[in-house]
Scaffold this motif. Structure first.
Motif, PDB file in Angstrom:
ATOM      1  N   PRO A  28      -0.028 -14.880   0.772  1.00  0.00           N
ATOM      2  CA  PRO A  28      -0.734 -13.742   0.144  1.00  0.00           C
ATOM      3  C   PRO A  28       0.220 -12.765  -0.533  1.00  0.00           C
ATOM      4  CG  PRO A  28      -1.579 -14.152   2.357  1.00  0.00           C
ATOM      5  CD  PRO A  28      -0.357 -14.992   2.209  1.00  0.00           C
ATOM      6  N   TRP A  29       1.336 -12.475   0.109  1.00  0.00           N
ATOM      7  CA  TRP A  29       2.303 -11.566  -0.482  1.00  0.00           C
ATOM      8  C   TRP A  29       2.929 -12.173  -1.740  1.00  0.00           C
ATOM      9  CZ3 TRP A  29       2.127  -6.987   1.945  1.00  0.00           C
ATOM     10  CH2 TRP A  29       1.662  -6.962   3.265  1.00  0.00           C
ATOM     11  N   ALA A  87       0.429 -11.954  -4.655  1.00  0.00           N
ATOM     12  CA  ALA A  87       0.333 -10.600  -5.202  1.00  0.00           C
ATOM     13  C   ALA A  87       1.560 -10.260  -6.047  1.00  0.00           C
ATOM     14  CB  ALA A  87       0.173  -9.591  -4.056  1.00  0.00           C
ATOM     15  N   THR A 131       1.573 -12.301  -9.348  1.00  0.00           N
ATOM     16  CA  THR A 131       0.600 -11.800 -10.335  1.00  0.00           C
ATOM     17  C   THR A 131       1.113 -10.542 -11.033  1.00  0.00           C
ATOM     18  OG1 THR A 131      -1.215 -12.708  -8.997  1.00  0.00           O
ATOM     19  CG2 THR A 131      -1.779 -11.048 -10.652  1.00  0.00           C
ATOM     20  N   CYS A 132       1.656  -9.630 -10.248  1.00  0.00           N
ATOM     21  CA  CYS A 132       2.157  -8.384 -10.830  1.00  0.00           C
ATOM     22  C   CYS A 132       3.354  -8.631 -11.750  1.00  0.00           C
ATOM     23  CB  CYS A 132       2.544  -7.417  -9.722  1.00  0.00           C
ATOM     24  SG  CYS A 132       1.138  -6.846  -8.724  1.00  0.00           S
ATOM     25  N   LEU A 182      -6.117 -12.203  -7.710  1.00  0.00           N
ATOM     26  CA  LEU A 182      -6.009 -11.321  -6.551  1.00  0.00           C
ATOM     27  C   LEU A 182      -7.157 -11.540  -5.567  1.00  0.00           C
ATOM     28  CD1 LEU A 182      -4.900  -7.992  -8.289  1.00  0.00           C
ATOM     29  CD2 LEU A 182      -3.477  -9.700  -7.128  1.00  0.00           C
ATOM     30  N   ILE A 215      -6.238 -13.459  -2.391  1.00  0.00           N
ATOM     31  CA  ILE A 215      -5.358 -12.883  -1.364  1.00  0.00           C
ATOM     32  C   ILE A 215      -6.093 -12.637  -0.045  1.00  0.00           C
ATOM     33  CG2 ILE A 215      -3.977 -10.860  -0.778  1.00  0.00           C
ATOM     34  CD1 ILE A 215      -3.083 -10.725  -3.674  1.00  0.00           C
ATOM     35  N   LEU A 251      -4.600  -6.053   3.327  1.00  0.00           N
ATOM     36  CA  LEU A 251      -4.243  -6.860   2.165  1.00  0.00           C
ATOM     37  C   LEU A 251      -5.371  -6.861   1.131  1.00  0.00           C
ATOM     38  CD1 LEU A 251      -2.401  -9.844   3.895  1.00  0.00           C
ATOM     39  CD2 LEU A 251      -1.445  -8.304   2.187  1.00  0.00           C
ATOM     40  N   GLY A 252      -6.617  -6.848   1.627  1.00  0.00           N
ATOM     41  CA  GLY A 252      -7.743  -6.754   0.693  1.00  0.00           C
ATOM     42  C   GLY A 252      -7.729  -5.436  -0.056  1.00  0.00           C
ATOM     43  N   SER A 274      -5.122  -5.548  -2.708  1.00  0.00           N
ATOM     44  CA  SER A 274      -5.547  -6.314  -3.881  1.00  0.00           C
ATOM     45  C   SER A 274      -6.418  -5.456  -4.798  1.00  0.00           C
ATOM     46  CB  SER A 274      -6.318  -7.561  -3.433  1.00  0.00           C
ATOM     47  OG  SER A 274      -5.524  -8.373  -2.599  1.00  0.00           O
ATOM     48  N   VAL A 306     -13.436  -8.983  -6.109  1.00  0.00           N
ATOM     49  CA  VAL A 306     -12.389  -8.887  -5.090  1.00  0.00           C
ATOM     50  C   VAL A 306     -12.867  -8.057  -3.905  1.00  0.00           C
ATOM     51  CG1 VAL A 306     -10.062  -8.055  -4.605  1.00  0.00           C
ATOM     52  CG2 VAL A 306     -10.540  -9.243  -6.752  1.00  0.00           C
ATOM     53  N   ALA A 330     -13.028  -9.538  -0.215  1.00  0.00           N
ATOM     54  CA  ALA A 330     -12.222  -8.887   0.821  1.00  0.00           C
ATOM     55  C   ALA A 330     -13.052  -8.570   2.052  1.00  0.00           C
ATOM     56  CB  ALA A 330     -11.574  -7.628   0.267  1.00  0.00           C
TER      57      ALA A 330
END
Length: 375
Positions: free
Chosen positions: A34-35, A38, A41-42, A58, A61, A77-78, A81, A103, A107
């Motif tokens: 998940p990290w 993220a 994507t960024c 996202l 995630i 984490l949600g 995102s 999202v 989440a």
């Protein structure tokens, strides 16, 4: 600790290592995913000269977090995102509010799924711990030495997720010497555990009470006959081989009840011991006449190797039996404590699919026990 190897959830079973999809904790890469998603994507949006419509990534995630994290971490984490979608510098939500709402919904759903998974994992761990304790009580680890006899045992249950099945063994010291048993009951898996427990209980009592090894075999036979009579449709039977070592381990007496006889390793040679086979246990034939045994003189350095049908009858893809005696002669060199493991590894190479319980027992006559044990 003893030298018995018992399974818990995998082929090597030491103890059986559970895979991630079988209840084991997730691997590191699953927790990092998940990290990584993220961050990837960024970075992709920052280095691209054009706006990228990849905000939907996202949305993956929170579900990924739910695979390995608890509800709180999944919720965080949600939230992260959703926050990334609203950062102007990333331009991840330029098309509109669709990505943001998607999202958000995913989440919330992931937090609920993570909560359910966490509760089930906790219950599964509790049940697994109880089952492991119960099964180890049936077949406890062997000590490295019982009186003048060195012991190494290996057990691989055919049914995944179990420590014991249809095979059993034990080594006990009593007033009449050190006695050992290896057997195979009808069936395998958890359905055979009750029969295994009954036979082992009878054996442990008989070791203390009965002076003749043949009488011990007759007691086990009677145990199965009585157990079968208690159930209308039960027809319990088992094969077994019993051994009794003299006080100095200079001789061993053996009784075989439908089970493969022990194999003697002496001076680099492997010899199948000829023991007159008696009927399997549970047929009620002990009243006809006691089983006949055989006595073998032992020398320093001798080893007795006992193996179940799962070893003798293992087949390769062409249907050929495992050449146990021939392979054992080549695998006997080295530390006796690891010989059973070497045979197991070789057996897996011969028969990729093991469908029966595999049990091995290596018994080595040793010098007199240390003074603290003798006392």
């Amino acid at each position: 600790m003893g030298k018995v190897r018992v399974p818990w959830f995998g082929r090597d079973r030491e103890p059986v290592r559970r895979g991630w999809l079988r209840g084991a904790p997730p691997p590191v890469w699953v927790r990092v995913l998940p990290w990584a998603l993220a961050a990837g994507t960024c970075v992709a949006t920052l280095v691209s000269p054009h706006a990228l419509d990849i905000g939907f990534l996202l949305g993956a995630i929170p579900p990924l977090a739910g695979l390995s994290y608890g509800p709180l971490a999944t919720a965080l984490l949600g939230a992260a995102s959703i926050g990334l979608l609203t950062v102007p510098a990333f331009h991840l939500n330029d098309p509109g509010q669709t990505d943001l709402l998607t999202v958000l919904f995913v989440a919330v759903l992931s937090v609920f799924v993570s909560f359910v998974r966490s509760r089930r994992d906790a219950q599964l761990d509790l049940e697994r711990t109880v089952a492991e304790a119960a099964q180890r009580a049936v077949v406890p680890p062997l000590p490295e030495r019982v009186g003048p006899v060195g012991c190494v045992g290996l057990y691989r249950a055919a049914q995944r997720g179990t420590l014991v099945g249809g095979d059993f063994f034990d080594v006990r010291a009593g007033p009449y010497g050190v006695r050992a048993v290896m057997g195979d009951v009808q069936g395998h898996g958890l359905s055979a555990v009750s029969t295994v427990a009954s036979l082992l209980g009878a054996f442990r009592e008989a070791v203390l009470d009965l002076p003749e090894l043949e009488a011990v075999a007759a007691r086990l036979d009677r145990r199965l006959v009585v157990d079968s009579a208690r159930s209308e449709h039960a027809e319990l039977f088992a094969t077994a081989v019993l051994l009794e070592f003299s006080a100095d381990a200079g001789a061993v007496r053996m009784v075989a009840c439908g089970h493969p006889s022990p194999v003697l390793l002496r001076d680099g040679r492997v010899t199948e011991i000829d023991v007159e086979a008696w009927t399997p246990l549970g047929l009620g034939l002990s009243d006809v006449g006691p089983p006949s045994g055989a006595t073998l003189r032992l020398r320093p350095g001798d080893r007795l190797f006992l193996a179940s049908d799962g070893v003798w009858e293992a087949r390769d893809t062409d249907g050929s039996f495992y050449p146990f005696v021939d392979r054992l002669a080549r695998l006997a060199d080295g530390d006796p404590a690891s010989m059973a493991e070497r045979v197991w590894a070789d057996l897996l190479g011969h028969a990729p699919e093991i469908r029966d319980d595999v049990t091995m027992l290596v018994l080595t006559p040793l010098a007199q026990p240390p003074a603290q044990q003798a006392s």
